[in-house]
Design an enzyme around this catalytic site. Structure first.
Site, PDB file in Angstrom:
ATOM      1  N   GLY A  83      22.431   6.541  73.364  1.00 15.42           N
ATOM      2  CA  GLY A  83      22.408   7.011  74.523  1.00 15.42           C
ATOM      3  C   GLY A  83      21.273   8.092  75.130  1.00 15.42           C
ATOM      4  N   ALA A  99      28.233  16.752  77.560  1.00 13.73           N
ATOM      5  CA  ALA A  99      29.442  16.831  78.107  1.00 13.73           C
ATOM      6  C   ALA A  99      30.189  18.129  78.003  1.00 13.73           C
ATOM      7  CB  ALA A  99      30.132  15.622  77.536  1.00 13.73           C
ATOM      8  N   SER A 100      30.173  18.460  76.708  1.00 14.15           N
ATOM      9  CA  SER A 100      30.932  19.774  76.157  1.00 14.15           C
ATOM     10  C   SER A 100      30.312  20.804  76.898  1.00 14.15           C
ATOM     11  CB  SER A 100      30.861  19.787  74.708  1.00 14.15           C
ATOM     12  OG  SER A 100      29.714  20.119  74.110  1.00 14.15           O
ATOM     13  N   LYS A 101      28.987  20.956  77.167  1.00 17.13           N
ATOM     14  CA  LYS A 101      28.352  21.721  77.645  1.00 17.13           C
ATOM     15  C   LYS A 101      28.909  22.170  79.191  1.00 17.13           C
ATOM     16  CE  LYS A 101      26.236  25.047  76.234  1.00 17.13           C
ATOM     17  NZ  LYS A 101      26.407  26.210  75.845  1.00 17.13           N
ATOM     18  N   THR A 144      22.551  24.622  79.141  1.00 19.97           N
ATOM     19  CA  THR A 144      21.424  23.596  79.073  1.00 19.97           C
ATOM     20  C   THR A 144      21.200  22.872  80.307  1.00 19.97           C
ATOM     21  OG1 THR A 144      20.794  21.858  77.835  1.00 19.97           O
ATOM     22  CG2 THR A 144      23.315  22.252  77.980  1.00 19.97           C
ATOM     23  N   ASP A 145      19.999  22.550  80.262  1.00 17.56           N
ATOM     24  CA  ASP A 145      19.610  21.252  81.382  1.00 17.56           C
ATOM     25  C   ASP A 145      20.311  20.024  81.265  1.00 17.56           C
ATOM     26  OD1 ASP A 145      18.077  20.712  79.161  1.00 17.56           O
ATOM     27  OD2 ASP A 145      16.181  20.510  80.423  1.00 17.56           O
TER      28      ASP A 145
HETATM   29  P1  NAD Z   1      21.963  27.253  67.383  1.00 23.13           P
HETATM   30  O1  NAD Z   1      22.738  26.139  66.833  1.00 23.13           O
HETATM   31  O2  NAD Z   1      20.879  27.793  66.710  1.00 23.13           O
HETATM   32  O3  NAD Z   1      22.949  28.769  67.199  1.00 23.13           O
HETATM   33  C1  NAD Z   1      24.261  28.779  67.544  1.00 23.13           C
HETATM   34  C2  NAD Z   1      25.065  29.984  66.820  1.00 23.13           C
HETATM   35  O4  NAD Z   1      26.412  29.881  67.280  1.00 23.13           O
HETATM   36  C3  NAD Z   1      24.942  30.071  65.582  1.00 23.13           C
HETATM   37  O5  NAD Z   1      24.500  31.174  64.929  1.00 23.13           O
HETATM   38  C4  NAD Z   1      26.540  29.534  64.994  1.00 23.13           C
HETATM   39  O6  NAD Z   1      26.771  30.286  63.907  1.00 23.13           O
HETATM   40  C5  NAD Z   1      27.190  30.378  66.147  1.00 23.13           C
HETATM   41  N1  NAD Z   1      28.603  29.535  66.415  1.00 23.13           N
HETATM   42  C6  NAD Z   1      28.672  28.192  66.335  1.00 23.13           C
HETATM   43  N2  NAD Z   1      30.180  28.102  66.492  1.00 23.13           N
HETATM   44  C7  NAD Z   1      30.680  29.407  66.448  1.00 23.13           C
HETATM   45  C8  NAD Z   1      32.049  29.765  66.542  1.00 23.13           C
HETATM   46  N3  NAD Z   1      33.086  28.770  66.483  1.00 23.13           N
HETATM   47  N4  NAD Z   1      32.282  31.038  66.701  1.00 23.13           N
HETATM   48  C9  NAD Z   1      31.262  31.567  66.682  1.00 23.13           C
HETATM   49  N5  NAD Z   1      30.045  31.492  66.379  1.00 23.13           N
HETATM   50  C10 NAD Z   1      29.597  30.288  66.340  1.00 23.13           C
HETATM   51  O7  NAD Z   1      21.882  27.195  68.704  1.00 23.13           O
HETATM   52  P2  NAD Z   1      20.637  27.928  69.964  1.00 23.13           P
HETATM   53  O8  NAD Z   1      19.725  26.592  69.895  1.00 23.13           O
HETATM   54  O9  NAD Z   1      20.419  29.015  69.607  1.00 23.13           O
HETATM   55  O10 NAD Z   1      21.400  27.611  71.315  1.00 23.13           O
HETATM   56  C11 NAD Z   1      22.355  28.686  71.767  1.00 23.13           C
HETATM   57  C12 NAD Z   1      22.902  28.516  73.128  1.00 23.13           C
HETATM   58  O11 NAD Z   1      21.957  28.130  73.896  1.00 23.13           O
HETATM   59  C13 NAD Z   1      23.848  27.324  73.114  1.00 23.13           C
HETATM   60  O12 NAD Z   1      24.713  27.636  73.997  1.00 23.13           O
HETATM   61  C14 NAD Z   1      22.993  26.246  73.557  1.00 23.13           C
HETATM   62  O13 NAD Z   1      23.941  25.216  74.288  1.00 23.13           O
HETATM   63  C15 NAD Z   1      22.100  26.880  74.701  1.00 23.13           C
HETATM   64  N6  NAD Z   1      20.695  26.338  74.799  1.00 23.13           N
HETATM   65  C16 NAD Z   1      20.105  25.834  73.681  1.00 23.13           C
HETATM   66  C17 NAD Z   1      18.936  25.219  73.907  1.00 23.13           C
HETATM   67  C18 NAD Z   1      17.904  24.890  72.935  1.00 23.13           C
HETATM   68  O14 NAD Z   1      16.871  24.265  73.188  1.00 23.13           O
HETATM   69  N7  NAD Z   1      18.038  25.108  71.598  1.00 23.13           N
HETATM   70  C19 NAD Z   1      18.365  25.097  75.450  1.00 23.13           C
HETATM   71  C20 NAD Z   1      19.237  25.537  76.366  1.00 23.13           C
HETATM   72  C21 NAD Z   1      20.516  26.146  76.109  1.00 23.13           C
END
Ligand code: NAD
Ligand code: TYD
Length: 350
Positions: free
Chosen positions: A289, A158-160, A131-132
């Site tokens: 924050g 922080a975790s990402k 993520t940004d």
């Molecule tokens: P989301 O929360 O919709 O989906 C996350 C998925 O991960 C879910 O299907 C969940 O069941 C699965 N998951 C969670 N914990 C798990 C585990 N311990 N083991 C296996 N599966 C697990 O998230 P998203 O919005 O689709 O984001 C997906 C990725 O993209 C993330 O890594 C996020 O940091 C990144 N991201 C998201 C955005 C955004 O705007 N949503 C922007 C940039 C980057």
């Protein structure tokens, strides 16, 4: 047949990535690994679940043994890692869950990949989707570049950031081929209604208050989820090993401006009087924050890999609203039970 492990494929962005890869690359076998948290929903990928090049694996990336066994059994060639805890507000109430899944879960995957790939590392790829928000908050103009120093401000970011560092450390130390992309805020169909746009669509639909944090002056850069999935495809196939690519739509909106446009679109589509939904806007206590502004400079991926967003924001927002209005069952299913408890806890304090 190339065997690609996609993690988090039942979630919002992951489901669009899985769909794209299963339909476009019939010579790949796509393994979708997801533990199905509240945010994971197999309904999101119902249309491809019977395809011969698709397998769902219900597993937890926090369980190192389980992940190791799956790597042994299936011998994945590449990984596209999206599974994560993804909501900032939840990270404020429960940071440990974010450290576990986002940091330790990522390291578990890296360890399994390292073990299985050790004899021919160069023919594999570990693609980490980030993520940004790892770059922190912009206060004085400018954009996030791939070279911008990390400065995460929330437990989520922080975790990402920590997971990004581990991915790069495994590249440097163990020579695992990696690529990382950092994307701005996504919107589109299948996003869980805890994030701004689907939450507000659902609340407008049900004539519930629209909880705007602070004065609504925070700025986000919004990208349509299918364009993010297309970018992931491009980075996976054309990205240079060891590199980072920022992904964004050059599409900045102040929260309040975006909310007003959304209210207008919803009034039109629901045949309500113009201005009716805006009356639901309620200013609530600001997020702790709260990052002021995110803005991505996406020139590197555009110039080096030839990717660009396909949709203007207004068009993407229209498609998104139509999808939610045509899929009220989906909304109702995901907003019962645990969601209601979360909602009460999150918004009753304000
Ligand atoms: P989301 O929360 O919709 O989906 C996350 C998925 O991960 C879910 O299907 C969940 O069941 C699965 N998951 C969670 N914990 C798990 C585990 N311990 N083991 C296996 N599966 C697990 O998230 P998203 O919005 O689709 O984001 C997906 C990725 O993209 C993330 O890594 C996020 O940091 C990144 N991201 C998201 C955005 C955004 O705007 N949503 C922007 C940039 C980057
Ligand atoms: P969100 O969708 O949670 O994404 P992120 O925090 O990762 O950017 O929030 C987008 C913006 O909307 C952010 O500035 C916080 C704000 N927001 C509200 O004002 N009210 C809300 O109820 C939510 C969920 C978000």
């Amino acid at each position: 047949m190339k065997k690609i492990l996609i993690t988090g494929g039942a979630g919002f962005i992951g489901s669009h990535v899985v769909r794209l890869f299963v339909n476009k690359y019939t010579d790949y076998h796509i393994f979708n690994l997801d533990v199905l948290t509240y945010a994971g929903n197999l309904e999101n990928i119902k249309d491809i679940e019977k395809k011969p090049n698709y397998t769902f694996l219900k597993a937890d990336i926090n369980n190192a043994n389980e992940i190791d066994t799956l790597f042994d059994t299936h011998q994945f060639d590449d990984v596209i890692h999206l599974a994560a805890e993804s909501h900032v507000d939840r990270s404020i109430t429960d940071p440990l869950a974010f450290i576990q899944t986002n940091v330790l879960g990522t390291v578990n995957l890296l360890n399994s990949a390292k073990r299985i790939w050790k004899n021919n590392l160069s023919s594999h790829l570990f693609y980490h989707v980030s993520t940004d928000e790892v770059y922190g908050s912009l206060h004085d103009g400018g954009y996030f570049l791939e070279t911008t120093p990390y400065d995460p401000q929330s437990p989520y970011s922080a975790s990402k950031a920590a997971s990004d560092h581990f991915v790069r450390a495994y590249y440097n130390t163990y020579k695992i081929p990696v690529v990382v992309s950092n994307c701005s805020n996504n919107y589109g169909q299948n996003q869980f209604p805890e994030k701004l746009i689907p939450l507000f669509i659902n609340n407008i639909l049900n004539k519930k208050p629209l909880p705007v944090y602070g004065k609504g002056e925070n700025v986000r850069d919004w990208l349509y989820v299918v364009d993010h999935a297309r970018a992931i495809d491009v980075v996976f196939h054309k990205g240079k090993v060891g590199e980072t690519y920022n992904i964004g739509g050059f599409n900045e909106w102040k929260n309040l401006d975006l909310i007003k446009v959304l209210c207008k679109v919803m009034d039109q589509k629901l045949n309500r009087t113009q201005g009716e939904s805006e009356k639901l806007i309620t200013y609530v206590t600001d997020r702790a924050g709260h990052d002021l502004r995110y803005a991505i400079d996406a020139n590197k991926i555009m110039k080096e890999l030839g990717w660009e967003p396909s949709l203007q924001f207004e068009e993407g927002l229209n498609i998104t609203v139509d999808w939610y209005l045509n899929n009220k069952n989906w909304l109702e299913n995901v907003t019962s039970g645990a969601y209601l408890k979360y909602y009460d806890e999150q918004y009753s304090v304000n």
